[in-house]
Structures are given as C-alpha cells and as structure tokens.
Scaffold this active site. Structure first.
Site, short mmCIF file in Angstrom:
data_model
loop_
_atom_site.label_atom_id
_atom_site.label_comp_id
_atom_site.label_asym_id
_atom_site.label_seq_id
_atom_site.Cartn_x
_atom_site.Cartn_y
_atom_site.Cartn_z
CB SER A 1 -0.63 -20.27 0.01
OG SER A 1 -1.62 -19.82 -0.87
CB ALA B 1 -0.94 -0.01 1.20
NE ARG C 1 -7.93 -16.62 3.42
CZ ARG C 1 -6.99 -15.76 3.13
NH1 ARG C 1 -6.79 -14.71 3.91
NH2 ARG C 1 -6.26 -15.91 2.07
C1 LIG Z 1 1.83 -15.15 5.48
C2 LIG Z 1 0.85 -14.26 4.77
C3 LIG Z 1 0.43 -14.55 3.49
C4 LIG Z 1 -0.46 -13.73 2.82
N1 LIG Z 1 -0.86 -14.05 1.56
C5 LIG Z 1 -1.71 -13.23 0.90
C6 LIG Z 1 -2.11 -13.53 -0.43
O1 LIG Z 1 -1.71 -14.51 -1.01
N2 LIG Z 1 -2.96 -12.66 -1.05
C7 LIG Z 1 -3.43 -11.54 -0.43
O2 LIG Z 1 -4.18 -10.79 -1.05
N3 LIG Z 1 -3.04 -11.23 0.83
C8 LIG Z 1 -2.20 -12.05 1.51
N4 LIG Z 1 -1.82 -11.74 2.79
C9 LIG Z 1 -2.23 -10.45 3.36
C10 LIG Z 1 -1.35 -9.34 2.77
O3 LIG Z 1 -0.03 -9.82 2.63
C11 LIG Z 1 -1.31 -8.11 3.66
O4 LIG Z 1 -2.59 -7.77 4.07
C12 LIG Z 1 -0.73 -6.93 2.88
O5 LIG Z 1 0.51 -7.30 2.32
C13 LIG Z 1 -0.57 -5.73 3.77
O6 LIG Z 1 0.06 -4.73 3.03
P1 LIG Z 1 0.25 -3.28 3.64
O7 LIG Z 1 1.02 -2.50 2.66
O8 LIG Z 1 -1.07 -2.76 4.10
O9 LIG Z 1 1.11 -3.52 4.96
P2 LIG Z 1 2.57 -4.17 5.18
O10 LIG Z 1 3.09 -4.91 4.02
O11 LIG Z 1 2.49 -4.87 6.51
O12 LIG Z 1 3.50 -2.92 5.32
C14 LIG Z 1 3.49 -2.14 6.48
C15 LIG Z 1 4.65 -1.19 6.40
O13 LIG Z 1 4.52 -0.26 7.47
C16 LIG Z 1 5.75 -0.11 8.12
N5 LIG Z 1 5.44 0.28 9.50
C17 LIG Z 1 4.62 -0.32 10.39
N6 LIG Z 1 4.54 0.39 11.50
C18 LIG Z 1 5.33 1.47 11.32
C19 LIG Z 1 5.65 2.59 12.12
N7 LIG Z 1 5.15 2.76 13.34
N8 LIG Z 1 6.53 3.51 11.63
C20 LIG Z 1 7.06 3.36 10.38
N9 LIG Z 1 6.75 2.34 9.57
C21 LIG Z 1 5.91 1.41 10.06
C22 LIG Z 1 6.44 -1.43 7.97
O14 LIG Z 1 7.83 -1.29 8.13
C23 LIG Z 1 6.04 -1.77 6.53
O15 LIG Z 1 6.87 -1.08 5.66
C24 LIG Z 1 -0.94 -12.58 3.47
C25 LIG Z 1 -0.55 -12.28 4.76
C26 LIG Z 1 0.32 -13.13 5.42
C27 LIG Z 1 0.66 -12.85 6.84
#
Ligand SMILES: Cc1cc2nc3c(=O)[nH]c(=O)nc-3n(C[C@H](O)[C@H](O)[C@H](O)COP(=O)(O)OP(=O)(O)OC[C@H]3O[C@@H](n4cnc5c(N)ncnc54)[C@H](O)[C@@H]3O)c2cc1C
Length: 637
Positions: free
Chosen positions: A284, A44, A330
């Site tokens: 997965s 994101a 799920r």
């Molecule tokens: C094992 C696993 C497998 C998955 N497989 C799938 C799949 O196949 N398909 C699917 O659609 N979804 C899947 N998901 C869900 C999906 O991966 C996540 O929901 C998604 O990647 C989240 O993306 P994001 O960018 O919101 O957050 P994240 O990728 O968690 O990124 C968060 C970011 O915020 C930063 N951050 C956090 N707190 C702070 C702070 N206080 N200060 C500064 N930086 C901070 C971190 O360093 C990181 O850069 C899976 C999840 C898991 C756990």
C-alpha cells in the site's frame, strides 16, 4: 462529435445542490414497478444495489464471483479520502477538489470532481454508521494518514484492510435488502452482452458460470459497476477475475470508451520474480508515510542494504521533490523508480527494484507503532518475499494497478447510450490522467451511495419506458451472438493455452504502452496486438465443455476481448500526443524530465466509437473547461 457532459448550471460549489433540488423524482409507490440491473457487486455495485433497494426499486444484482463479498474491492489496503479536516491541518472540500484535479493533471471534469469532494464527507459518516471499524485516535476521533499528492492527512483507514471493511459494510446493507426482497443476487453469472432496444439499454445477457446456461434479463436501466481492466497487461495488482468484458461488450453496442490509454502504474509493488508469475502484489501507498525510498549511489553496489552507509545512499524522491518527498503522486514516483533502475542503480536479483526502508521510522516510533499501522502489510511482504521488513528494507517496483479510462459518462453517470449507467472504476469520470491514492474507494462509494440514487430517478421519471420482454428480437440476437462466440472459441482446438496468449499480449502492452511511451513503440504495440489477435483465433486451445464450470472458457472469452480492446488502448495512446499524468510520452517532457502537457490541443476527454473488426474507431471529444482552477505545470518540488 463534441460530447456534452451535461454539467448543471451555477457556481461550482452549488451545482450538485442545485441539481438535486430540481431533478425529477420517482414516487415511492412507483419505484417497485421499475427493475434495475446492477452488474458487479464491488464497492460501486454493492453500494448502488443496496441504496436502490432501500429506495424500493426492484434490483437484480449480478457478479461473476460466488459472493458479492469477494469482489476485487476487498483488496484495497490503504484508505479512503474525505475532506473532514479532523487533523485541523487546513483541509477543505475545495482543497480535496483541487488536489484531485491537479493530481489528474487537469484531465477530469471539474464539476464531477467537486461533487466527489463534497460527497466524500458523507461517505465516512455513512460507513461509520454501518459499523466500518475505521482506525481511531486516543480521543475517539477517526484517525487519518497521508497519501501521495497531498500535503495533509485526509485518508481514513482500517489498518491495511480498508477495502475489505468497507465492502463488508456495503455487503451488510445489500443483504438487508435481499432480506427485504428488493434485491435479488445472481452470483457466478457473467454479463456477456448488453441489450439495446430503440436506442436504450434495456437488458443484459449472462452466462451461468456453473451450468453454462445463457440467460436474458430485461430492465428499465442497466448499471455497470464491473471494475477496471488492468489485467489487460497480464501482470498487474488486480484480482484474477478483473476484466474488460462487460464494458467492452457495451462499447461494441455503441457506448463510447473514454481515455482507454489512461492506465495507472503504482510505484509500490513487490517486483516480479520470474517469467511465469501470474500476478503482482501491491504494498500500500500508505507505507510511504513512514518508509523512505532509496537506492545505492553507486550503480552495481551489491552490498546488503544495512551495510551501505548513509552517505552512500540516494533518497532520490526526497532530493528531487523536497515539498512532497516520498509522498509524491504515483505517476511521479513510478516514473522515477523506473528511471533509476534503467540507469543501472536498481537493487535485488533482477536490478528492477528500489528500497522502501522503515529503519528510521522504527527507531523514531518503535516497532510496535509500525506494527499497529502496517502489521498485516509487513506480514504479507514477509510471506511472499521471505524477508523481514522490520529488519531489512522492502524491495519495490512499479506495476499496473488501476485504470482511469472507462466507458464515457456524463454528469449523471450515464453513458451515451440512454439507460446505461456506469459506476466506479468502470467509468472514466473523476481521476483524469492519474488517480491520487485513496480516491477510488471514495469514487466508487460516492457513485453508489450518493449519486446514482438521484440521477437514476431523474432518468426514470423523465423517460417513457414501455415494457420490454426477453423474447424481443434484440434479446434473441444478443443471446445468439454470445452463443456463437462461445462455439467459435471452443472450435479452434489449437495448441496454445489462453494464458500464453494473455501473457504475450500483456508483455507487449507493458513494454510499449505503459509507464512511458513513444509514438514508434505504440505503433509497434498496435501491430503486435493485431498479430496476436489473429494467432489467438487460429491456435488457442480451450479444453472442456461449455455446459459446466469451465475456467479456461471464461478466460478465453475475456482474453479475446482484451485482444480487441488492447488495440483501442494503443490507438488512444497514439492520438494523445502529449504527456499527462501517468501517460508519459517520451517525446514530450519538460527540461527537468516531468510530463509536458499540451493544453491547447488535448484538454479534452477522448471518447471512442467502435465500428467493429479492423475498422478504425471514431474519436469524439468532450472539451474540458476549467473555471475554478488555473491550469499550471504540475510541480511537487
Ligand atoms: C491491491 C489494490 C489495492 C488498492 N487499494 C486502494 C486503496 O487503498 N484506496 C483506494 O481508494 N483504492 C484502492 N484500490 C483501487 C480500488 O480498490 C478499486 O478501484 C475499487 O475497489 C474498484 O471498485 P469497483 O466497485 O469499481 O470494482 P470491483 O471491486 O472490481 O468490482 C467489480 C465487480 O464486477 C463484477 N464483474 C466484473 N465483470 C463482470 C461481468 N462481466 N459480469 C458480471 N459481473 C462482473 C465482479 O465480479 C465484481 O463484483 C486498490 C486496488 C488494488 C488492486
């Protein structure tokens, strides 16, 4: 207070287009005059920072990791949904919208979900153009597979590494902007507070995790993309650094936290092997395309799985849900797996596991096809468990995986605090009470690549934003508050480790406030979280100094936030006196054991206003209106 989601007018399928046609724009020359903070560089955050940099804004991107490429998004294995209908099996934008709304048990905002389905189609093209190596069929088209909650194949994938490949694509786009000078990246920085000036989000306070320095950053808008809070439960499939801190500090500054009790339990994880484990591993959901879930018919049957004849096995998902079989969503799979284990039919050393068996698929397709589809996942299982899944079935059990709750946002992805936007898993917006597989990646990238560039422009162009300096009193106050909290936690010098406190909190939350809940259990959880919070501030031991790399200090600050936030989860779980999606209240089940919603009283988003200390938060609701779907009892039979 009734919250306004600010859904644009018009029919469902024209709202987003209408919105884009009428929003305010920022002139290209003016964009570089605006500074935008992006916290988090997962899918994101990276996609948002890259897109805004490309547009010419001055972007500051922060991550607690040493590189944007190491965000938790890298762990996503299975795939990303899109309504491309390459398989010609009847998919459409409406069907993806409908499956997502239904999968979330009718607890999401229609307009957001429809926009997500519309944008899904663009995401795939965008990522292919970036070079993301999605799997392809013989004819060269991108391949698809199925995921739970859908009767067709719409999940695009890159073997079992979809998140990693998507993140590399987004990272490449981000680095291009770094090179252009529009984005500056600040790794190893943790956001520890939000700065609000005249009612608007105008900056953040970070801690440099290497030097310990407390820093202030000012901007015209703050975008939070900090992921989910599954690690509240201590054991989860989330990366160790996932946390609630940034979102919770925003909540303490006035942003409403929506549906915090909506936590997803994934059915397909490697079972815990002992008390001192610190993390669980997901297998997965894509594996359920070819793997069949079963248990021995007779409780206490300890024979090796291959010695149990076909007639003495119970394929409980296929039997109970003939239309969807092993590909039920799920929440349904997880609840059923837990129930059969509790009835004494579980397998493995602890009895808390069921089999996920590929024998039929290997016989039908050959081991090579299975290796091509899931090779790295099989390897991962073998390395962790020591069994060869080509020869014997995997053992799986549900675990905390994803959080549908998050900061409340309107259609613009803006919180109730003007200027604070929330993207990806950190917001509450699109998955309702349960997330269908392969939808989180879709949402994170939709938010970052295709939604925020429009809605942010609308905000900036429609708002008079004077300059704010980091010398402003609001910055000083926030920086002092951060320093005081750090000093406080280091001063306790007790005898109990941060991990022990975290584990105790997680155990309570898992036992009383997770896969299924009762009012009494939730009350007990709330009391236990309070007691644990008090104990933390009396006896936590945080070794080391605040002025250098100190992992214990980092974790202590995050656990301190979980100890406050956990109580809000319990409060929300208690207030939602119905079963919906993953949130199953044992008091509310249909005669055949499925979640019994109460649409009359709970077809709303619950958004909580925090008042600090032990004071009870205030509930604000956003009623959910359904114009394009009829609310029905969810059935996968
Ligand atoms: C094992 C696993 C497998 C998955 N497989 C799938 C799949 O196949 N398909 C699917 O659609 N979804 C899947 N998901 C869900 C999906 O991966 C996540 O929901 C998604 O990647 C989240 O993306 P994001 O960018 O919101 O957050 P994240 O990728 O968690 O990124 C968060 C970011 O915020 C930063 N951050 C956090 N707190 C702070 C702070 N206080 N200060 C500064 N930086 C901070 C971190 O360093 C990181 O850069 C899976 C999840 C898991 C756990």
């Amino acid at each position: 207070m009734i919250l306004d989601g600010k859904v644009p007018p018009g029919s469902l399928d024209t709202k987003w287009t209408h919105y884009k046609d009428h929003l305010k724009l920022v002139n290209p020359v003016n964009r570089r005059k605006h500074t935008v903070i992006v916290v988090g560089t997962g899918l994101a955050g990276a996609s948002a920072a890259a897109s805004l940099g490309e547009l010419g804004y001055n972007v500051l991107a922060f991550t607690i990791l040493d590189s944007p490429r190491r965000a938790h998004s890298i762990a996503a294995q299975g795939g990303i949904n899109a309504a491309k209908n390459y398989k010609n099996d009847g998919d459409s934008v409406f069907r993806l919208f409908y499956d997502t709304i239904k999968g979330g048990d009718f607890r999401a905002r229609e307009a957001n979900v429809h926009r997500l389905a519309e944008v899904s189609v663009k995401i795939i093209d965008h990522c292919v153009a970036q070079g993301v190596p999605f799997a392809r069929e013989y004819g060269g088209f991108l391949d698809n597979r199925s995921f739970g909650g859908a009767q067709l194949s719409r999940t695009f994938y890159a073997r079992g590494q979809t998140g990693q490949q998507l993140l590399i694509g987004a990272y490449g786009a981000l680095m291009r902007q770094v090179d252009e000078g529009t984005v500056k990246i600040f790794p190893r920085r943790e956001m520890l507070d939000l700065v609000v000036v005249d009612g608007r989000a105008r900056g953040i306070v970070t801690r440099d995790l290497v030097t310990g320095e407390i820093e202030r950053w000012a901007a015209d808008a703050v975008l939070l993309a900090t992921g989910g809070y599954g690690n509240l439960y201590f054991l989860s499939t989330n990366a160790g650094n996932c946390n609630v801190t940034a979102a919770w500090r925003c909540a303490k500054r006035g942003a409403y936290f929506a549906n915090p009790c909506f936590v997803q339990i994934h059915p397909t994880c490697i079972p815990a092997s002992g008390e001192y484990q610190s993390k669980l591993t997901l297998m997965s959901e894509s594996l359920r395309n070819d793997g069949r879930v079963w248990i021995p018919k007779r409780a206490g049957d300890h024979r090796a799985p291959r010695e149990i004849p076909e007639g003495e096995r119970c394929y409980f998902l296929e039997e109970r849900y003939p239309s969807f079989g092993n590909l039920v969503p799920r929440d349904v799979a997880a609840r059923n797996c837990k129930a059969v284990c509790e009835a004494g039919q579980g397998v493995g050393p602890t009895g808390y596991a069921v089999y996920l068996d590929f024998a039929d698929a290997i016989q039908r397709l050959g081991a090579n096809v299975i290796r091509e589809r899931y090779g790295n996942l099989f390897q991962m299982y073998e390395r962790i468990v020591g069994d060869d899944p080509y020869a014997a079935p995997m053992r799986i059990y549900p675990a905390v995986h994803y959080t549908m709750g998050g900061l409340w946002v309107d259609y613009d992805l803006m919180s109730n605090l003007p200027g604070l936007f929330v993207l990806g898993e950190a917001n509450f917006s699109d998955h309702g009470a349960n997330r269908l597989g392969a939808s989180a990646l879709m949402q994170g990238l939709a938010d970052g690549y295709f939604i925020i560039p429009y809605t942010l422009a609308n905000y900036i162009a429609g708002t008079t934003l004077g300059r704010v300096s980091t010398d402003h009193d609001a910055f000083k106050e926030a920086a002092n508050a951060v320093q005081t909290r750090i000093d406080h936690v280091l001063r306790v010098r007790g005898d109990t480790s941060v991990t022990t406190h975290h584990r105790r909190l997680g155990q309570v939350m898992w036992e009383k406030c997770s896969i299924s809940r009762t009012a009494q259990g939730i009350e007990e959880a709330r009391a236990a979280v309070r007691a644990q919070r008090e104990a933390f501030w009396q006896n936590v031991r945080v070794p080391g100094e605040p002025t250098n790399f100190n992992k214990s200090l980092e974790q202590a600050l995050r656990v301190a936030d979980y100890l406050e936030f956990g109580e809000l989860v319990a409060i929300d779980a208690l207030a939602r006196d119905e079963s919906c999606g993953s949130h199953f209240r044992e008091e509310h089940a249909t005669p055949d054991g499925e979640a019994q919603r109460d649409d009359e009283h709970f077809a709303h988003v619950a958004a909580w206003e925090w008042h600090g200390g032990d004071r009870t938060p205030t509930l604000h609701t956003e009623p959910l209106h359904f114009e394009s779907v009829t609310l029905t009892q969810r059935s996968y039979k």
